[in-house]
Design a protein around this motif. Structure first.
Motif, mmCIF file in Angstrom:
data_model
loop_
_atom_site.group_PDB
_atom_site.id
_atom_site.type_symbol
_atom_site.label_atom_id
_atom_site.label_comp_id
_atom_site.label_asym_id
_atom_site.label_seq_id
_atom_site.Cartn_x
_atom_site.Cartn_y
_atom_site.Cartn_z
ATOM 1 N N SER A 189 17.203 1.076 -32.339
ATOM 2 C CA SER A 189 16.387 -0.134 -32.289
ATOM 3 C C SER A 189 15.493 -0.178 -33.512
ATOM 4 O O SER A 189 15.066 0.863 -34.027
ATOM 5 N N ILE A 190 15.202 -1.375 -33.979
ATOM 6 C CA ILE A 190 14.288 -1.528 -35.104
ATOM 7 C C ILE A 190 12.934 -0.932 -34.774
ATOM 8 O O ILE A 190 12.216 -0.429 -35.644
ATOM 9 N N HIS A 191 12.571 -0.932 -33.490
ATOM 10 C CA HIS A 191 11.253 -0.463 -33.088
ATOM 11 C C HIS A 191 11.166 1.052 -32.975
ATOM 12 O O HIS A 191 10.115 1.591 -32.619
ATOM 13 N N TYR A 192 12.254 1.728 -33.271
ATOM 14 C CA TYR A 192 12.221 3.189 -33.404
ATOM 15 C C TYR A 192 12.038 3.595 -34.864
ATOM 16 O O TYR A 192 11.829 4.765 -35.159
ATOM 17 N N CYS A 193 12.152 2.638 -35.767
ATOM 18 C CA CYS A 193 12.101 2.942 -37.198
ATOM 19 C C CYS A 193 10.668 3.213 -37.635
ATOM 20 O O CYS A 193 9.705 2.747 -37.033
ATOM 21 N N ARG A 235 0.206 2.627 -23.694
ATOM 22 C CA ARG A 235 -0.178 1.248 -23.414
ATOM 23 C C ARG A 235 -0.010 0.981 -21.925
ATOM 24 O O ARG A 235 1.104 0.795 -21.445
ATOM 25 N N ARG A 236 -1.114 0.998 -21.198
ATOM 26 C CA ARG A 236 -1.093 0.761 -19.753
ATOM 27 C C ARG A 236 -1.812 -0.533 -19.443
ATOM 28 O O ARG A 236 -2.938 -0.757 -19.879
ATOM 29 N N PHE A 237 -1.151 -1.379 -18.677
ATOM 30 C CA PHE A 237 -1.785 -2.639 -18.292
ATOM 31 C C PHE A 237 -2.846 -2.359 -17.235
ATOM 32 O O PHE A 237 -2.717 -1.426 -16.440
ATOM 33 N N GLY A 238 -3.913 -3.124 -17.256
ATOM 34 C CA GLY A 238 -4.994 -2.933 -16.289
ATOM 35 C C GLY A 238 -5.324 -4.203 -15.544
ATOM 36 O O GLY A 238 -5.092 -5.307 -16.041
ATOM 37 N N TRP A 239 -5.867 -4.048 -14.341
ATOM 38 C CA TRP A 239 -6.219 -5.189 -13.494
ATOM 39 C C TRP A 239 -7.667 -5.072 -13.031
ATOM 40 O O TRP A 239 -8.084 -4.027 -12.530
ATOM 41 N N ASP A 240 -8.438 -6.138 -13.215
ATOM 42 C CA ASP A 240 -9.802 -6.214 -12.692
ATOM 43 C C ASP A 240 -9.692 -6.771 -11.274
ATOM 44 O O ASP A 240 -9.353 -7.946 -11.091
ATOM 45 N N CYS A 241 -9.959 -5.943 -10.301
ATOM 46 C CA CYS A 241 -9.626 -6.308 -8.914
ATOM 47 C C CYS A 241 -10.823 -6.709 -8.071
ATOM 48 O O CYS A 241 -10.653 -7.286 -6.996
ATOM 49 N N HIS A 242 -12.026 -6.375 -8.500
ATOM 50 C CA HIS A 242 -13.216 -6.608 -7.682
ATOM 51 C C HIS A 242 -14.038 -7.785 -8.181
ATOM 52 O O HIS A 242 -13.766 -8.336 -9.242
ATOM 53 N N GLY A 243 -15.060 -8.118 -7.407
ATOM 54 C CA GLY A 243 -16.057 -9.044 -7.896
ATOM 55 C C GLY A 243 -15.921 -10.476 -7.435
ATOM 56 O O GLY A 243 -15.092 -10.825 -6.587
ATOM 57 N N LEU A 244 -16.752 -11.296 -8.045
ATOM 58 C CA LEU A 244 -16.866 -12.697 -7.638
ATOM 59 C C LEU A 244 -15.567 -13.493 -7.716
ATOM 60 O O LEU A 244 -15.313 -14.316 -6.829
ATOM 61 N N TYR A 248 2.594 -1.480 -34.766
ATOM 62 C CA TYR A 248 2.414 -0.987 -36.136
ATOM 63 C C TYR A 248 1.985 0.473 -36.124
ATOM 64 O O TYR A 248 2.505 1.296 -36.886
ATOM 65 N N GLN A 249 1.032 0.810 -35.279
ATOM 66 C CA GLN A 249 0.550 2.189 -35.229
ATOM 67 C C GLN A 249 1.657 3.136 -34.775
ATOM 68 O O GLN A 249 1.744 4.272 -35.256
ATOM 69 N N THR A 250 2.512 2.682 -33.880
ATOM 70 C CA THR A 250 3.644 3.510 -33.460
ATOM 71 C C THR A 250 4.588 3.746 -34.632
ATOM 72 O O THR A 250 5.056 4.867 -34.857
ATOM 73 N N MET A 251 4.869 2.688 -35.398
ATOM 74 C CA MET A 251 5.790 2.807 -36.526
ATOM 75 C C MET A 251 5.205 3.631 -37.666
ATOM 76 O O MET A 251 5.941 4.094 -38.539
ATOM 77 N N THR A 252 3.873 3.812 -37.681
ATOM 78 C CA THR A 252 3.255 4.610 -38.735
ATOM 79 C C THR A 252 2.966 6.033 -38.280
ATOM 80 O O THR A 252 2.184 6.750 -38.916
ATOM 81 N N GLY A 253 3.594 6.430 -37.162
ATOM 82 C CA GLY A 253 3.543 7.840 -36.798
ATOM 83 C C GLY A 253 2.528 8.218 -35.750
ATOM 84 O O GLY A 253 1.914 9.288 -35.850
ATOM 85 N N GLU A 289 10.239 2.814 -23.029
ATOM 86 C CA GLU A 289 10.133 4.175 -22.502
ATOM 87 C C GLU A 289 10.648 5.200 -23.513
ATOM 88 O O GLU A 289 10.053 6.269 -23.701
ATOM 89 N N THR A 290 11.754 4.827 -24.168
ATOM 90 C CA THR A 290 12.328 5.735 -25.166
ATOM 91 C C THR A 290 11.385 5.911 -26.350
ATOM 92 O O THR A 290 11.217 7.022 -26.872
ATOM 93 N N GLN A 291 10.770 4.826 -26.780
ATOM 94 C CA GLN A 291 9.825 4.914 -27.895
ATOM 95 C C GLN A 291 8.664 5.843 -27.553
ATOM 96 O O GLN A 291 8.261 6.685 -28.366
ATOM 97 N N LEU A 292 8.133 5.727 -26.336
ATOM 98 C CA LEU A 292 7.035 6.595 -25.916
ATOM 99 C C LEU A 292 7.474 8.055 -25.877
ATOM 100 O O LEU A 292 6.734 8.961 -26.288
ATOM 101 N N GLU A 293 8.689 8.297 -25.394
ATOM 102 C CA GLU A 293 9.196 9.662 -25.303
ATOM 103 C C GLU A 293 9.407 10.246 -26.695
ATOM 104 O O GLU A 293 9.086 11.423 -26.946
ATOM 105 N N ARG A 294 9.940 9.447 -27.607
ATOM 106 C CA ARG A 294 10.225 9.935 -28.960
ATOM 107 C C ARG A 294 8.937 10.258 -29.731
ATOM 108 O O ARG A 294 8.950 11.070 -30.646
ATOM 109 N N THR A 295 7.837 9.616 -29.373
ATOM 110 C CA THR A 295 6.591 9.791 -30.142
ATOM 111 C C THR A 295 5.572 10.658 -29.406
ATOM 112 O O THR A 295 4.424 10.768 -29.861
ATOM 113 N N LYS A 296 5.939 11.259 -28.290
ATOM 114 C CA LYS A 296 4.958 11.956 -27.441
ATOM 115 C C LYS A 296 4.253 13.100 -28.141
ATOM 116 O O LYS A 296 3.129 13.465 -27.767
#
Length: 1329
Positions: A857-861, A82-91, A72-77, A30-37
């Motif tokens: 965090s390393i993932h903020y770098c 990233r939202r998870f999705g669900w296929d709910c209908h069908g056979l 990688y794309q986040t770390m490069t600026g 959540e913090t990473q998303l906020e920092r890069t918004k």
């Protein structure tokens, strides 16, 4: 940095659980998303999986690819939602409910009620959501589950309506009657791309049937072949090819007359006459339905040719129906038609046509007015059973009726032959039942009309690997058919089409608002049971009634293909976000989606906007079980993902998958042992190298130097050390390569490059920098090396190569790294963060302790960028140096010359003068030391030691040159040595009008041995680039040096394969060093713990052991990091030891001098013992009720000695005229007997101060009483904490001032003149002075 445990004690899964807790605590994602918004958007589309099953390795693979790219794309600026999705209908969902409720027929659903059925479906859609989230989170993927999207959400469904409405506006939607693949198990049609997902090799019946021609003068019959006997009751026509020749033939023995394509005469059976008793020919054998077909030339022996006509002449000829179920069509049906789809590769050249059960059958029957679309009768119901009209087989499942139909044909005398054959047949991908082709009404998208636009859209996309785009996907688009997007089912997004009862008026809804406006009904849900009852008044007037919604729902593939718009509720919301960032930047799924999700994304985006839905795509292959079969729960042929993660960790699983052929769209046979190999070969060496850095950084502090802080990169760039220059340049090349490949989405090239870099890092930089890493070249040089490794780790954070050598080598190497080491490790940390998020984070969290302004965090770098110039020359020179070393080792092995044996000379032959300058200059010492060679001679005359010959690369040139290959090859082989050298210099040569490049010709260098020498005396090895020549002749003058080197290698615990027997002294030194290292480990010492090692001979003749020590002094010092001291060198204040039987541990009591100990402590021994007991029992390790006879672990003394000494000093304060010191010095000892005929004891002790008594006395003047003053100064220094005292000397540049001893003047105490910090320092200074 905090200390870290040994690799064998480190649990990767446990560490990952801690990292997960850390991320949760700081809300890392959540913090990473906020920092890069506010950063540029990077749009990633996540294909929705069905939540009705548990995630498997295919999901984990695709998820890992997505996670790596988005991290990688986040770390490069970029800001990456990233939202998870669900296929709910069908056979898939309906199939689960049908199994649960035992539903087998469509009418059972209607009887139950669509509302109840749909709510049952809704109830299981999220059944495994928690399990999915658990696995996805545990594997390290950062994606938003709380703000997920579901295809059954109201907003998503509304956007799907909008997509359909726009297509309808563009004239791309129509309703038609079409023969489609039909699943009798799921009771619905399937799309063409769904059919491709489940083909099986199965046996099916094949029969040849006659259709007697009406009013034929020869009573001839058309002969047709079919593999679907169940379609024969619905036959309405026969089809021929108008361009084929057809013949009428009579069987010589039966008299039967058949009409068949001339080229397919072999389809008729061979029938032979029966033999009479006297051997004469009689009546023919009774026609056997199982008779095999024969060759055409043999068949003409059995048949007479009556007529030969073109297929076009047979058109409209009538024949007798096989069954009489559809006699109402007699006026137009049961006649011959012609079409080019009839082929000559199988069958009889005459095809039986049942218009309701074949796409071509339907087309030709409609085109030839056999029947109309309106009066088509489908003789099979939705469940795959014959309708009542087919009276003989009514209610029978078509596949089950095949045998009875064949018997009925045979009974009518219409069966020519029958059999069975294996072929590939499509099965339903959900119900696993065989598909049939059946005419059904459906709503279609005009994909064929969009074909050229689709091919153009495909050109605008970038795929990895590209052949999937250029071949598989391109071919699929070229053959695309109109897409049936409707399904006659219940649980799905309803088609937004309202139609009048007369079919003349219909309205397509593009929004909920439009439906509410036209109907006057408030809409809260769009599923069938909530809107099927909504009607719309006809705009033509009340007399025309109302419009009702058509019953169909959307194919779930239409919903997933609408995902780029529907998941953000476009165009009702997020208009600017969508329009600024469409097409999306990235998608990734498996190879099967080329005919699934990738296809539907492309069709809908091209139809709506004239461009693709995505810009970049990674297509992965399939993950199979270890046996090569599909992973199956019933077969239990694969381990569960959580089992593998719990055993080895998610990072290991991620790296195993990513560094495999599956990322190149090939298949992977999953092996759990493969994941373990990643841990063993990648993560443990990586961890050990990190531990190595930490220990050496800590050692600086322990040895009294300032705490380690990394030197800035700009300063490191100016290092004069050649290997520092090389690792800096190699790191910049690495960063450049990773950026290049990640931007090209070639993940499969990145990991091997990273691993190779780390292999070079440890086996070149660390290995060849041993002396620097040990601190032998000074503190500043040591810090430079450590900082470099730290910063390169920032690029890679993966030291993945095995560190050659033993535990000692690790300890030895740890000593060097300092700043260069630190730089490497921190750089690698950042580069590897997207690939191994857990381990990178864990290491980073400890390393950031010595960094200022580091991210939480390393993932903020930010991802590292190329800094400074790359030196390609030094990179190439070092690479060639390693090649030289490998080639020389190969020569040694061939001639059984171990590295312990020194060689006189090696010659390096190469044309590159710069390289020769490097190898004979700044790289020379590394080559000579590594290979144990005394001299290195460069040579740029390639013909002096080698002859050259050229060979053509047939694999490269063959296809290109074709017939010219022979001529070119001959001329290439005839090239002179001069021509070859000119070719190498120019880079190309023209031969027979063909320009050949360096890659087209292989230049072979063959060693030309000097005259008079044998291969046992001089030998060479080369790789086509560099040639290495070794002088292998024995030289007695080098023998002693060889023995010395052997001892050095053994003392360093780097054993060489193939060593010969050593002299006893060398063996003795090996045993000494081994025992010292084991003793350190046994008592729990870390490599950073400073100790002094004393040697006490137990032999009567102590001169022998003394000679051993003297001869091997330098090698032992290198091995253990300090001199091996004689026990006679223990200082006076470190001699008296008492062993208490109640504690079984050795304690050293000291005061200002030995005599004071004797005077004060011995008479009061009981009191001291009581004091020891009291102090220890008050510590955390013991309770007040401690009993006698307890053996204290030696680690207790290490951890508590300072506190115990302080307590003891306080206890004796006031009781003695000066402070009494109790110091724990002797940490361990071990006695050895008969080691190379020597017996000795080894003592490990804390460093003890050594005083220059005469120099101290001179501080106070040579007068009476000054001895007491000098003694007081010594006592004060002894009372100080050793490490603190060392630090003070370090800060004071080797000098401290003592000015607070009562009654004594201030004095300057100079290190090395008045006092030494250890006995070893004193001895070394004495020898050097």
């Amino acid at each position: 940095m905090e200390e870290v445990c040994e690799g064998k004690d480190f649990s990767f899964p446990t560490q990952e659980e801690k990292i997960l807790s850390f991320w949760s605590e700081i809300k890392a994602f959540e913090t990473q998303l906020e920092r890069t918004k506010d950063l540029p958007e990077y749009i990633f589309y996540d294909g929705p999986p069905f939540a009705t099953g548990l995630p498997h390795y295919g999901h984990i693979l695709a998820g890992t690819i997505k996670d790596i790219v988005t991290r990688y794309q986040t770390m490069t600026g970029h800001h990456v939602t990233r939202r998870f999705g669900w296929d709910c209908h069908g056979l898939p969902v309906e199939n689960e409910i049908d199994k649960k409720l035992g539903i087998k027929r469509r009418d059972e659903v209607l009887k139950m009620g669509i509302d109840k059925y749909n709510e049952e479906c809704r109830g299981i859609v999220t059944r495994y959501v928690e399990e999915w989230e658990k696995v996805v989170v545990r594997v390290g993927r950062w994606i938003d589950f709380k703000n997920d999207y579901k295809t059954m959400d109201l907003k998503f469904m509304e956007s799907v309506w909008w997509v359909f409405a726009k297509l309808f506006e563009k004239g791309l939607v129509y309703k038609g009657f079409k023969v489609m693949p039909y699943s009798t198990g799921c009771k619905t049609v399937l799309s063409n791309f769904e059919v491709q997902q489940n083909y099986k090799d199965v046996p099916d019946p094949e029969i040849t049937v006659t259709f007697p021609i009406v009013d034929d003068p020869h009573n001839a019959a058309f002969v047709a072949w079919t593999t679907t006997p169940w379609t024969l009751p619905s036959n309405l026509a026969l089809c021929v090819n108008g361009n084929f020749d057809y013949i009428k033939v009579r069987n010589k023995y039966t008299g039967k007359v058949y009409v068949i394509a001339e080229c397919r005469l072999s389809a008729l059976p061979i029938e032979k006459p029966k033999s009479t008793a006297n051997g004469s020919a009689g009546a023919s054998k009774t026609s056997n339905s199982k008779t095999k077909s024969g060759k055409a030339e043999n068949l003409m022996d059995s048949y007479d040719l009556l007529e030969k006509v073109k297929g076009s002449e047979l058109v409209n000829k009538k024949y007798e129906p096989l069954f009489n179920y559809f006699m109402e069509f007699s006026d137009t049906a049961f006649r011959v038609v012609a079409d080019d789809y009839v082929t000559d590769d199988s069958g009889t050249g005459i095809v039986h046509s049942a218009p309701a059960f074949g796409e071509d059958d339907y087309r030709i029957c409609i085109a030839n007015q056999i029947l109309s679309k309106e009066n088509l009768i489908v003789a099979v119901d939705d469940d795959g059973c014959f309708i009542e009209k087919v009276t003989d087989f009514s209610g029978r499942y078509v596949k089950d009726a095949d045998k009875d139909i064949i018997e009925a044909v045979k009974a009518k005398g219409r069966l020519v032959k029958s059999g069975s054959f294996m072929h590939s047949y499509p099965f339903c991908w959900r119900s696993d039942t065989p598909l049939i082709y059946r005419a059904v009404p459906s709503w279609f998208i005009r994909v064929e009309q969009l074909k050229e636009q689709l091919l153009e859209s495909n050109k605008q996309t970038y795929w990895v690997p590209d052949y999937v785009k250029e071949k598989r996907f391109h071919n699929w688009l070229e053959n695309a058919r109109d897409w049936a997007v409707s399904r006659s089912r219940f649980w799905g997004t309803p088609l937004p089409v309202w139609m009048s009862d007369d079919g003349e008026q219909f309205i397509v809804m593009d929004s909920i608002a439009k439906l509410e406006k036209l109907s006057g009904v408030k809409v809260f849900d769009l599923h069938r049971h909530n809107i099927d009852n909504i009607t719309i008044p006809s705009s033509r007037g009340p007399e025309f009634g109302v419009l009702r919604r058509v019953e169909d729902v959307f194919d779930c593939w239409f919903e997933s293909g609408s995902m780029p718009y529907a998941y953000i509720h476009y165009p009702f919301e997020n208009v600017e976000l969508f329009e600024k960032n469409f097409p999306g930047h990235f998608v990734a799924e498996g190879l099967d989606q080329t005919r699934g999700w990738f296809y539907t994304l492309m069709v809908l985006s091209t139809a709506l906007f004239g461009k693709p839905a995505f810009r970049n795509l990674i297509c992965n292959g399939l993950v199979l079980a270890e046996d090569g079969k599909k992973m199956s729960k019933s077969l239990k042929n694969y381990p569960s993902p959580m089992e593998v993660i719990d055993d080895y960790g998610a990072d290991a699983l991620r790296l195993y998958l990513i560094n495999s052929p599956v990322v190149r769209a090939e298949t992977l046979r999953f092996k759990k042992e493969g994941v373990f190999s990643v841990v063993k070969d990648v993560f443990l060496p990586w961890y050990n190298a990190y531990r190595f850095l930490v220990q050496n950084a800590k050692r600086l502090e322990i040895e009294g130097f300032a705490p380690f802080t990394p030197i800035d990169s700009a300063t490191l760039q100016g290092s004069s050390n050649v290997l520092d220059q090389w690792i800096n340049s190699a790191t910049q090349s690495l960063v450049h390569f990773v950026h290049q490949e990640m931007n090209a989405y070639r993940l499969y090239t990145v990991v091997p490059y990273l691993l190779k870099f780390l292999d070079n890092l440890t086996n070149i930089y660390v290995r060849f920098n041993r002396k620097r890493l040990k601190g032998r070249t000074g503190e500043e040089d040591c810090r430079t090396a450590l900082s470099t490794l730290y910063n390169v780790e920032e690029f890679l954070f993966v030291l993945v190569v095995s560190l050659s050598g033993s535990a000692y080598f690790m300890s030895d190497t740890l000593h060097v790294l300092n700043n260069f080491a630190f730089k490497v490790l921190l750089m690698s940390c950042k580069v590897m963060a997207p690939f191994t998020p857990f381990f990178s984070e864990g290491l980073y969290q400890n390393m950031r302790r010595v960094c200022t302004r580091s991210e939480e965090s390393i993932h903020y770098c930010s991802f590292p960028q190329v800094e400074g110039e790359r030196d390609e020359r030094i990179e190439q020179s070092v690479a060639r140096m390693m090649t030289i070393i490998d080639l020389a080792r190969n020569i040694r092995e061939r001639h059984n010359k171990p590295l312990k044996s020194p060689l006189r000379e090696m010659i390096v032959v190469h044309t590159d003068v710069d390289f020769l300058d490097d190898i004979a200059g700044k790289l020379k010492e590394y080559v000579l030391e590594e290979l144990n060679v005394r001299s290195l001679v460069p040579c740029n005359d390639t013909l002096k030691y080698a002859s050259l010959r050229a060979e053509p690369e047939f694999s490269v040139l063959g296809k290109r040159l074709g017939k010219s290959m022979g001529v070119v090859a001959k001329e290439v082989k005839a090239m002179s040595q001069k021509n070859i050298l000119e070719f190498e210099k120019a880079g190309e040569v023209t031969i027979s009008s063909h320009c050949l490049k360096l890659s087209d010709i292989k230049v072979v260098r063959e060693f030309k041995r000097p005259d008079g020498l044998t291969d046992g005396e001089v030998d060479a090895a080369g790789d086509g680039d560099v040639l290495v020549i070794l002088d292998l002749r024995l030289d007695e003058s080098l023998y002693e040096a060889g023995v010395a080197r052997e001892r050095k290698l053994l003392c360093g615990l780097t054993l060489v394969k193939g060593c010969v027997m050593l002299d006893e002294w060398a063996v003795c030194q090996l045993q000494v060093v081994n025992r010292i290292q084991k003793s350190r480990k046994k008592i729990g010492l870390e490599p950073t713990d400073a100790v002094e090692v004393y040697f006490e001979s137990l032999d009567e003749d102590k001169s022998i052991s003394q000679r051993v020590l003297n001869s091997q002094e330098l090698y032992i010092r290198d091995a253990i990091g300090s001199p091996l001291l004689s026990s006679t060198l223990m200082p006076p204040h470190a001699v008296i030891t008492f062993e208490f039987t109640l504690l079984h541990c050795k304690i050293l009591f000291t005061a200002g001098a030995r005599q004071l100990v004797m005077d004060l402590l011995l008479p009061r021994l009981a009191e001291v013992v009581a004091l020891v007991f009291t102090c220890l029992s008050s510590g955390t390790l013991f309770s007040p009720g401690i009993t006698y006879g307890v053996r204290l672990p030696l680690t207790y003394w290490l951890n508590n000695s300072k506190a115990f000494a302080r307590q003891t000093r306080n206890y004796f304060k006031g009781r003695c005229r000066m402070p009494l010191l109790i110091i724990f010095v002797i940490l361990g000892e071990e006695t050895f007997h008969d080691i190379s005929k020597l017996s000795f004891t080894i003592y490990l002790a804390r460093p003890a101060l050594v005083f220059q008594s005469d120099a101290i006395l001179s501080l106070y003047g040579v007068v009476s009483g000054n001895t007491k003053s000098a003694h007081g100064l010594e006592t004060y220094l002894l009372s100080r904490d050793h490490s603190n005292l060392k630090s003070e000397f370090q800060l004071g540049d080797g000098k401290i001032t003592v000015d607070f001893i009562e009654g004594l003047p201030a004095v300057n105490v100079i290190l090395g003149e008045l006092v030494f910090l250890s006995v070893g320092d004193s001895i070394l200074r004495t020898k050097s002075g």
